[in-house]
Design a protein around this motif. Sequence first.
Motif, PDB file in Angstrom:
ATOM      1  N   LYS A  30      42.802   7.164   3.918  1.00  0.00           N
ATOM      2  CA  LYS A  30      43.381   6.736   2.638  1.00  0.00           C
ATOM      3  C   LYS A  30      42.422   5.810   1.891  1.00  0.00           C
ATOM      4  O   LYS A  30      42.233   5.936   0.677  1.00  0.00           O
ATOM      5  CB  LYS A  30      44.716   6.028   2.884  1.00  0.00           C
ATOM      6  N   TYR A  31      41.812   4.872   2.620  1.00  0.00           N
ATOM      7  CA  TYR A  31      40.855   3.968   1.986  1.00  0.00           C
ATOM      8  C   TYR A  31      39.618   4.724   1.518  1.00  0.00           C
ATOM      9  O   TYR A  31      39.044   4.417   0.473  1.00  0.00           O
ATOM     10  CB  TYR A  31      40.455   2.863   2.959  1.00  0.00           C
ATOM     11  N   LYS A  58      52.599  -1.655  -8.800  1.00  0.00           N
ATOM     12  CA  LYS A  58      51.857  -0.424  -8.535  1.00  0.00           C
ATOM     13  C   LYS A  58      51.106  -0.524  -7.216  1.00  0.00           C
ATOM     14  O   LYS A  58      51.066   0.433  -6.433  1.00  0.00           O
ATOM     15  CB  LYS A  58      50.872  -0.178  -9.685  1.00  0.00           C
ATOM     16  N   TYR A  59      50.516  -1.695  -6.956  1.00  0.00           N
ATOM     17  CA  TYR A  59      49.745  -1.877  -5.730  1.00  0.00           C
ATOM     18  C   TYR A  59      50.638  -2.184  -4.531  1.00  0.00           C
ATOM     19  O   TYR A  59      50.246  -1.957  -3.394  1.00  0.00           O
ATOM     20  CB  TYR A  59      48.730  -3.016  -5.914  1.00  0.00           C
ATOM     21  N   VAL A 106      51.795   1.335  -2.904  1.00  0.00           N
ATOM     22  CA  VAL A 106      50.848   2.304  -2.352  1.00  0.00           C
ATOM     23  C   VAL A 106      50.804   2.141  -0.837  1.00  0.00           C
ATOM     24  O   VAL A 106      50.967   1.028  -0.317  1.00  0.00           O
ATOM     25  CB  VAL A 106      49.429   2.123  -2.949  1.00  0.00           C
ATOM     26  N   PRO A 107      50.588   3.238  -0.080  1.00  0.00           N
ATOM     27  CA  PRO A 107      50.666   3.183   1.394  1.00  0.00           C
ATOM     28  C   PRO A 107      49.407   2.610   2.059  1.00  0.00           C
ATOM     29  O   PRO A 107      48.966   3.101   3.093  1.00  0.00           O
ATOM     30  CB  PRO A 107      50.876   4.647   1.771  1.00  0.00           C
ATOM     31  N   VAL A 142      40.395   6.297  -1.769  1.00  0.00           N
ATOM     32  CA  VAL A 142      40.344   5.304  -2.842  1.00  0.00           C
ATOM     33  C   VAL A 142      38.901   5.068  -3.270  1.00  0.00           C
ATOM     34  O   VAL A 142      38.579   5.042  -4.458  1.00  0.00           O
ATOM     35  CB  VAL A 142      40.996   3.974  -2.399  1.00  0.00           C
ATOM     36  N   TYR A 201      42.923  -1.980  -0.542  1.00  0.00           N
ATOM     37  CA  TYR A 201      42.734  -1.109  -1.705  1.00  0.00           C
ATOM     38  C   TYR A 201      41.564  -1.598  -2.553  1.00  0.00           C
ATOM     39  O   TYR A 201      40.693  -0.806  -2.954  1.00  0.00           O
ATOM     40  CB  TYR A 201      44.020  -1.085  -2.533  1.00  0.00           C
TER      41      TYR A 201
END
Length: 266
Positions: free
Chosen positions: A5-6, A94-95, A98-99, A9, A105
């Motif tokens: 996931k990172y 919003k942040y 996020v998962p 991003v 992030y």
Amino acid sequence: MKMRKYTEVAKVYFKSQFAWRADVVFNMIFTISKILFAYLLWRMPFMGKETVAGFTFHGMLSYYIVSSFLSQLEMSAGISGEICQRIRNGTFSKYMIVPVSIEGYFVAMEIGVVLFYLAFDLIAAALWVFVFRIEFTFVTEAPLLFCALCLILLGLFFMVQFSYYLGILTLKYQGIDTFLMIKNNLMALVTGTIVPLTLFPETVVRMMRLLPFYYVTYLPSMLLIGKCREEAVRGIVVMAGWCLVMQIVIWLTYAKYSRKYDGVGI
């Protein structure tokens, strides 16, 4: 799975930089202008002298090339503004949904941006080596290179932490403009990008060694041109300690003030 996931991003922010081509040009101009400033600044003091404060003329220019390159890589300043704006207009949620961790992030975001600009900053730095025919000084010993790389990575990580911390202070304070102004005005001086810190009185330098900013740009730059070798390992330990301290401060600050955030703006 979480690491992927990172990575995604970082990829998104890497690709998004292609939409801002003018920023690439200006970033290269800033790198070049710092080196040109150093060339004009130090040409006169070195006339008739072999060394100044332990530097030869080409050694001094080598320092500025490396430090300018590293300072241009450090692009975390926008994190504070982004977080501040999001908190004040009520879109910081919003942040929060996020998962991934919010701080993680922004670290991934910084990685994506830095990787994009890395090649361009290298080109800008290398350009001046050839333009001014600088006898570029660069260390070749693997242990010293490894120590310098560790310090660079720790320094970049610390600056992300620092910018993130200043950003989340908006959860407590209505504005963080004063904090950002102090940071922006002092950063170039305390990191040694205006003048090498070795030109300061020894008492001042000893005080600087207690602060993390000494290890962000100045010490890695000195190591990469073969100076301050005895500080390499100690620098890594000190910088790692500062990263740990800053992480604890971030956790405590966010845990205390995030409960007051209602997501409706200020």
